[in-house]
Scaffold this active site. Structure first.
Site, PDB file in Angstrom:
ATOM      1  N   VAL A  11       0.868  -1.177   0.000  1.00  0.00           N
ATOM      2  CA  VAL A  11       0.000   0.000   0.000  1.00  0.00           C
ATOM      3  C   VAL A  11       0.901   1.222   0.000  1.00  0.00           C
ATOM      4  CG1 VAL A  11      -2.054  -1.020   1.031  1.00  0.00           C
ATOM      5  CG2 VAL A  11      -0.250  -0.195   2.517  1.00  0.00           C
ATOM      6  N   SER A  12       0.422   2.315  -0.600  1.00  0.00           N
ATOM      7  CA  SER A  12       1.291   3.458  -0.857  1.00  0.00           C
ATOM      8  C   SER A  12       1.675   4.258   0.373  1.00  0.00           C
ATOM      9  CB  SER A  12       0.630   4.394  -1.872  1.00  0.00           C
ATOM     10  OG  SER A  12       0.470   3.707  -3.089  1.00  0.00           O
ATOM     11  N   SER A  13       0.892   4.174   1.438  1.00  0.00           N
ATOM     12  CA  SER A  13       1.236   4.930   2.640  1.00  0.00           C
ATOM     13  C   SER A  13       0.691   4.210   3.857  1.00  0.00           C
ATOM     14  CB  SER A  13       0.645   6.344   2.579  1.00  0.00           C
ATOM     15  OG  SER A  13      -0.753   6.276   2.734  1.00  0.00           O
TER      16      SER A  13
END
Length: 201
Positions: A11-13
């Protein structure tokens, strides 16, 4: 040793939720101990989980990902990671969102060729879509600026006593730091206000 099936989740963050990817991996039948999760952007491959996973993978193991963009941020990176995994590491890859991208099927020349063509097409489409989104964002920002929309934080209002303290500073009666302290702002803010006035003159 028995061949392993691993699931890789990114997941990106830290704010994004990985539940959707985790559920898909469990439904595929991947053991919890073989799930690897990275919570950071795909802007580079300095990702601890992915790096550890690469060291673990052995020939004929299987790597499962939810979608092709989990492997990289652009066309070239996705293709490079696919080549590294399938050719160098000799690992099978399963992409859950795209059943055609399953190297366990059709290991013959035609199966490999179809998989490679589909991969290249999907990677190209994904990158083109991202570039199109960035272009639209840039055009939207440019149009808003042309209409006079201001971006960023609103400039801090100058207190009523600013002019008096500025004049005191210019006359050498107080230091810039003392003036800023009395105004309740940072020294840098006080100096920026003075510079802005000078540039407006």
């Amino acid at each position: 040793m028995e061949n392993q099936i691993y699931g890789y989740i990114r997941v990106s963050s830290r704010d994004q939720n990985e539940d959707r990817q985790v559920i898909a991996m469990r439904e595929f039948g991947i053991a919890e101990k073989n799930l690897v999760i990275d919570k950071q952007s795909g802007k580079d491959f300095a990702r601890p989980g992915y790096r550890r996973l690469l060291r673990k993978l052995k020939p004929n193991d299987t790597l499962v990902i939810k979608s092709i963009d989990r492997l990289g941020r652009n066309y070239d990176e996705v293709l490079e990671q696919w080549r590294l995994l399938t050719k160098e590491k000799q690992v099978d890859i399963v992409v859950l969102d795209m059943p055609l991208l399953d190297t366990r099927k059709g290991r013959d020349l035609i199966g490999t060729l179809i998989s490679d063509i589909v991969l290249q097409l999907l990677s190209y489409v994904a990158q083109t879509e991202r570039e199109f989104i960035h272009q639209r964002q840039a055009e939207g920002i440019a149009a808003a600026k042309a209409r006079g929309v201001k971006f960023g934080r609103k400039p801090k209002e100058r207190p009523a006593e600013y002019e008096h303290l500025r004049d005191e500073w210019r006359a050498g009666r107080i230091s810039a730091r003392a003036a800023a302290r009395q105004l309740g702002v940072a020294h840098r803010t006080f100096m920026k206000w003075v510079e802005q006035e000078n540039s407006d003159c």
